[in-house]
Design a protein around this motif. Structure first.
Motif, PDB file in Angstrom:
ATOM      1  N   ILE A 125      -3.568  -8.411  -7.750  1.00  0.00           N
ATOM      2  CA  ILE A 125      -3.991  -7.038  -7.995  1.00  0.00           C
ATOM      3  C   ILE A 125      -2.775  -6.243  -8.431  1.00  0.00           C
ATOM      4  CG2 ILE A 125      -4.848  -4.900  -6.957  1.00  0.00           C
ATOM      5  CD1 ILE A 125      -6.437  -6.596  -4.993  1.00  0.00           C
ATOM      6  N   PHE A 129      -0.636  -5.100   9.097  1.00  0.00           N
ATOM      7  CA  PHE A 129       0.267  -4.184   8.422  1.00  0.00           C
ATOM      8  C   PHE A 129       1.640  -4.177   9.077  1.00  0.00           C
ATOM      9  CE2 PHE A 129      -2.188  -1.616   5.398  1.00  0.00           C
ATOM     10  CZ  PHE A 129      -3.466  -2.074   5.672  1.00  0.00           C
ATOM     11  N   ILE A 145     -14.644  -6.482  11.004  1.00  0.00           N
ATOM     12  CA  ILE A 145     -15.245  -6.677   9.682  1.00  0.00           C
ATOM     13  C   ILE A 145     -16.726  -6.947   9.878  1.00  0.00           C
ATOM     14  CG2 ILE A 145     -15.450  -8.216   7.692  1.00  0.00           C
ATOM     15  CD1 ILE A 145     -12.588  -8.870   7.857  1.00  0.00           C
ATOM     16  N   TYR A 151     -10.553   0.164  10.351  1.00  0.00           N
ATOM     17  CA  TYR A 151      -9.187   0.193  10.862  1.00  0.00           C
ATOM     18  C   TYR A 151      -8.961   1.517  11.565  1.00  0.00           C
ATOM     19  CZ  TYR A 151      -7.809  -3.839   7.987  1.00  0.00           C
ATOM     20  OH  TYR A 151      -7.690  -5.095   7.437  1.00  0.00           O
ATOM     21  N   TYR A 195       0.846  -1.182   0.000  1.00  0.00           N
ATOM     22  CA  TYR A 195       0.000   0.000   0.000  1.00  0.00           C
ATOM     23  C   TYR A 195       0.884   1.235   0.000  1.00  0.00           C
ATOM     24  CZ  TYR A 195      -4.406  -2.373   1.218  1.00  0.00           C
ATOM     25  OH  TYR A 195      -5.531  -3.145   1.220  1.00  0.00           O
ATOM     26  N   THR A 235      -8.055 -10.355  -2.748  1.00  0.00           N
ATOM     27  CA  THR A 235      -8.885  -9.196  -3.060  1.00  0.00           C
ATOM     28  C   THR A 235      -9.224  -8.391  -1.807  1.00  0.00           C
ATOM     29  OG1 THR A 235     -10.829 -10.631  -2.907  1.00  0.00           O
ATOM     30  CG2 THR A 235      -9.925 -10.215  -5.105  1.00  0.00           C
ATOM     31  N   GLY A 236      -8.743  -8.842  -0.661  1.00  0.00           N
ATOM     32  CA  GLY A 236      -8.895  -8.033   0.547  1.00  0.00           C
ATOM     33  C   GLY A 236     -10.133  -8.317   1.362  1.00  0.00           C
ATOM     34  N   GLY A 237     -10.543  -9.565   1.433  1.00  0.00           N
ATOM     35  CA  GLY A 237     -11.781  -9.855   2.141  1.00  0.00           C
ATOM     36  C   GLY A 237     -11.643 -10.137   3.617  1.00  0.00           C
ATOM     37  N   THR A 238     -10.426 -10.248   4.114  1.00  0.00           N
ATOM     38  CA  THR A 238     -10.255 -10.580   5.527  1.00  0.00           C
ATOM     39  C   THR A 238      -9.322  -9.578   6.199  1.00  0.00           C
ATOM     40  OG1 THR A 238      -8.432 -12.070   5.006  1.00  0.00           O
ATOM     41  CG2 THR A 238     -10.636 -13.038   5.122  1.00  0.00           C
ATOM     42  N   GLU A 239      -9.190  -9.755   7.515  1.00  0.00           N
ATOM     43  CA  GLU A 239      -8.359  -8.854   8.299  1.00  0.00           C
ATOM     44  C   GLU A 239      -6.940  -8.811   7.753  1.00  0.00           C
ATOM     45  OE1 GLU A 239      -8.057 -10.263  12.238  1.00  0.00           O
ATOM     46  OE2 GLU A 239      -6.560  -8.793  12.869  1.00  0.00           O
ATOM     47  N   ALA A 240      -6.427  -7.615   7.617  1.00  0.00           N
ATOM     48  CA  ALA A 240      -5.053  -7.446   7.151  1.00  0.00           C
ATOM     49  C   ALA A 240      -4.171  -6.975   8.297  1.00  0.00           C
ATOM     50  CB  ALA A 240      -5.003  -6.440   6.011  1.00  0.00           C
ATOM     51  N   LEU A 293     -15.459  -3.828   0.341  1.00  0.00           N
ATOM     52  CA  LEU A 293     -15.313  -4.824  -0.709  1.00  0.00           C
ATOM     53  C   LEU A 293     -16.648  -4.880  -1.428  1.00  0.00           C
ATOM     54  CD1 LEU A 293     -13.299  -6.852  -1.876  1.00  0.00           C
ATOM     55  CD2 LEU A 293     -14.249  -8.569  -0.343  1.00  0.00           C
TER      56      LEU A 293
END
Lengths: 115, 109
Positions: A56, A106, B47, B34, A35, A99-104, B91
């Motif tokens: 992506i 960092f 979420i 976040y 990012y 595609t970013g569907g769950t907790e990320a 999303l």
């Protein structure tokens, strides 16, 4: 143990140089991201990799090239740095398809300053 | 399609409540929240996956109105530690995850 670690934390370099930022995650996640956060704090996805495969690839100059030697590492190489590349770059990882569907999670960020 | 967040910034006194809204112009599959403190990395809060879903995290909770394509984050009895920038991420069906522009929250003593 740091879950997502990136190095270096600070990077000051001159225009035209080439630099790399490294990222490693020890969470066993399949997906990793880069990012970019600009001075206005916008968090914009650049790339995501799922199991070493590019998922992506947002509109990013081709001077930026991600490399994933294995699913725990995603490095970012930047050629011919420009003033506009100055930003904070965050690496992240998550357990999803890219595609970013769950907790990320960092990393602590790399503050890149191009002078 | 970047979601819209409102307000852009809010200043509170300790103990006061705040609501941050996040809306999308397209149908939402999920909404993520976040918090990023100054000089630090964004940290996941929660979420929401289903319309009507509500979740709580200490005194921070959120709701997801699928029909209205929006989510709200509720901060109750705010503490100094709540200061930071709150990002929603959305999303949409068939699209990639994208963060909103953020809402800067300042809690004063």
């Amino acid at each position: 143990d740091t879950a997502v670690s990136q190095t270096p934390k600070y990077l000051v370099t001159q225009m035209g140089n080439d630099k790399s930022i490294k990222c490693e995650q020890n969470l066993g996640h399949d997906t990793m991201y880069w990012y970019k956060q600009d001075s206005k704090k916008f968090l914009k996805i650049m790339f995501s990799y799922n199991n070493k495969e590019l998922i992506i690839n947002e509109t990013v100059p081709n001077r930026f090239s991600p490399k994933s030697p294995d699913k725990a590492h995603l490095n970012l190489h930047i050629n011919s740095l420009e003033l506009g590349d100055s930003a904070v770059y965050f690496c992240a990882s998550s357990q999803d398809q890219g595609t970013g569907g769950t907790e990320a999670f960092f990393g602590q960020g790399t503050r890149l300053t191009v002078v | 399609q970047q979601p819209v967040q409102s307000p852009q910034a809010v200043i509170l006194r300790e103990g006061e409540d705040a609501v941050i809204n996040c809306s999308s112009s397209k149908a939402l599959y999920s909404v993520h929240w976040y918090r990023q403190k100054h000089g630090e990395a964004p940290v996941f809060l929660m979420i929401l996956l289903k319309g009507g879903e509500q979740k709580g995290h200490e005194k921070i909770s959120a709701s997801f109105n699928e029909k209205k394509q929006q989510s709200s984050l509720y901060l109750t009895a705010s503490q100094l530690s709540y200061s930071g920038t709150y990002f929603c991420g959305t999303l949409n069906y068939g699209q990639n995850f994208v963060f909103g522009p953020g809402t800067r929250l300042s809690v004063l003593p």
